[in-house]
Scaffold this motif. Structure first.
Motif, PDB file in Angstrom:
ATOM      1  N   ASP A   1       1.178  -1.099   0.042  1.00 33.35           N
ATOM      2  CA  ASP A   1       0.236   0.052   0.034  1.00 33.35           C
ATOM      3  C   ASP A   1       0.669   1.380  -0.026  1.00 33.35           C
ATOM      4  O   ASP A   1       0.499   2.345  -0.580  1.00 33.35           O
TER       5      ASP A   1
ATOM      6  N   ILE B   1       3.441   2.241  -1.325  1.00 32.36           N
ATOM      7  CA  ILE B   1       3.884   2.242  -2.600  1.00 32.36           C
ATOM      8  C   ILE B   1       3.014   1.920  -3.720  1.00 32.36           C
ATOM      9  O   ILE B   1       3.313   1.867  -5.150  1.00 32.36           O
ATOM     10  N   ASP B   2       1.966   2.069  -3.299  1.00 27.35           N
ATOM     11  CA  ASP B   2       0.210   2.339  -4.438  1.00 27.35           C
ATOM     12  C   ASP B   2      -0.018   1.089  -4.866  1.00 27.35           C
ATOM     13  O   ASP B   2      -0.618   1.746  -6.031  1.00 27.35           O
ATOM     14  N   ILE B   3       0.723   0.037  -3.976  1.00 27.94           N
ATOM     15  CA  ILE B   3       0.048  -0.974  -5.095  1.00 27.94           C
ATOM     16  C   ILE B   3      -1.080  -1.571  -4.527  1.00 27.94           C
ATOM     17  O   ILE B   3      -0.947  -1.612  -2.834  1.00 27.94           O
ATOM     18  N   PRO B   4      -2.871  -2.028  -4.835  1.00 34.01           N
ATOM     19  CA  PRO B   4      -3.557  -1.535  -4.403  1.00 34.01           C
ATOM     20  C   PRO B   4      -3.648  -2.950  -3.837  1.00 34.01           C
ATOM     21  O   PRO B   4      -3.390  -3.701  -4.531  1.00 34.01           O
TER      22      PRO B   4
END
Lengths: 105, 155
Positions: B92, B94-97
């Motif tokens: 989350d 590193i913006d990986i959902p």
């Protein structure tokens, strides 16, 4: 690195045509790059995304991820792809005169 | 520009968190580059598109050398839950959902999701069991037809 002429001004771009110096950019250049990317007319919605990309890059030093773009630009992911079918983050960065985003998502 | 990839078909066959993310990242990444993307879910990979399993995908802590922990520790109750929580938090950042949001993202981006006919038959499932982003159930033959002219990636 090569030099090309956009809107009558020589600018430095990388192999894929992304501006290397964001300060050289003008909106006219953006419109020209959009046309060569197959987007005839940039609408207000396009500009909302482009301006958001550019502002985020200039403020933070990095372009937003696709996820962040969908959540915070005010344009949802579905519409982002309708506006920029060939890749929203990539194209909006290019048109907005910032380097190609390095994120994986 | 040199040769470019125009279309990818990605097979997701694993049901663990570390097994499904690579395929999802590659599928979403393809769309981000303007590349047409088809995702084909088979065997345990089908959990990713099953309504009642999509939020329950966990990191495999047993028999997974990548975890760098003895298998018996990985087998302690709650270990998989903990590892999943830790990995999800890192991702989350590193913006990986999470998986469900990722599937929604890929669907919204125009990526196409398909379920494997053989697996659907094996588990006795129907379209009602899947998240709405799933287009249809495909046989392996239909998958190849759909993938014609593009790259096939197996994960």
């Amino acid at each position: 690195m090569t030099t090309v002429t956009l809107a009558g001004t020589p600018v430095e771009v990388d192999d894929e045509g992304f501006l290397q110096k964001p300060e050289q950019w003008t909106r006219e250049m953006g419109e020209e790059m959009a046309r060569s990317a197959g987007i005839e007319k940039l609408t207000e919605r396009h500009w909302q995304v482009i301006d958001f990309m550019r502002k985020t890059y200039l403020d933070t030093g990095a372009a937003p991820s696709m996820r962040a773009l969908g959540k915070t630009s005010g344009v949802a992911i579905k519409e982002l792809y309708e506006l920029f079918p060939k890749g929203p983050a990539k194209l909006a960065a290019k048109i907005g005169g910032i380097p190609k985003p390095r994120g994986c998502v | 520009m040199a040769d470019s990839i125009e279309k990818v078909s990605i097979v997701i066959s694993k049901g663990s968190l570390e097994g499904v993310y690579p395929g999802l990242i590659m599928g979403n990444g393809a769309r981000m580059e303007g590349i047409e993307a088809n995702l084909f879910f088979t065997f345990f990979g089908l959990d990713v598109i099953r309504k009642n399993r999509i939020d329950k995908i966990k990191v495999g802590t047993v028999g997974n050398p990548g975890m760098h922990m003895p298998t018996w520790i990985g087998a302690i109750p709650g270990m998989s839950w903990l590892a999943t929580k830790m990995m999800s938090r890192q991702m989350d950042k590193i913006d990986i959902p999470p998986v469900r949001e990722f599937i929604e993202m890929i669907g919204d981006s125009g990526g196409k999701l398909y379920a494997c006919q053989a697996t659907v038959d094996m588990y006795g499932l129907s379209m009602d069991d899947f998240v709405p982003q799933v287009e249809k159930v495909l046989t392996v033959g239909e998958f190849y037809e759909l993938s014609a002219g593009g790259e096939i990636i197996f994960t």
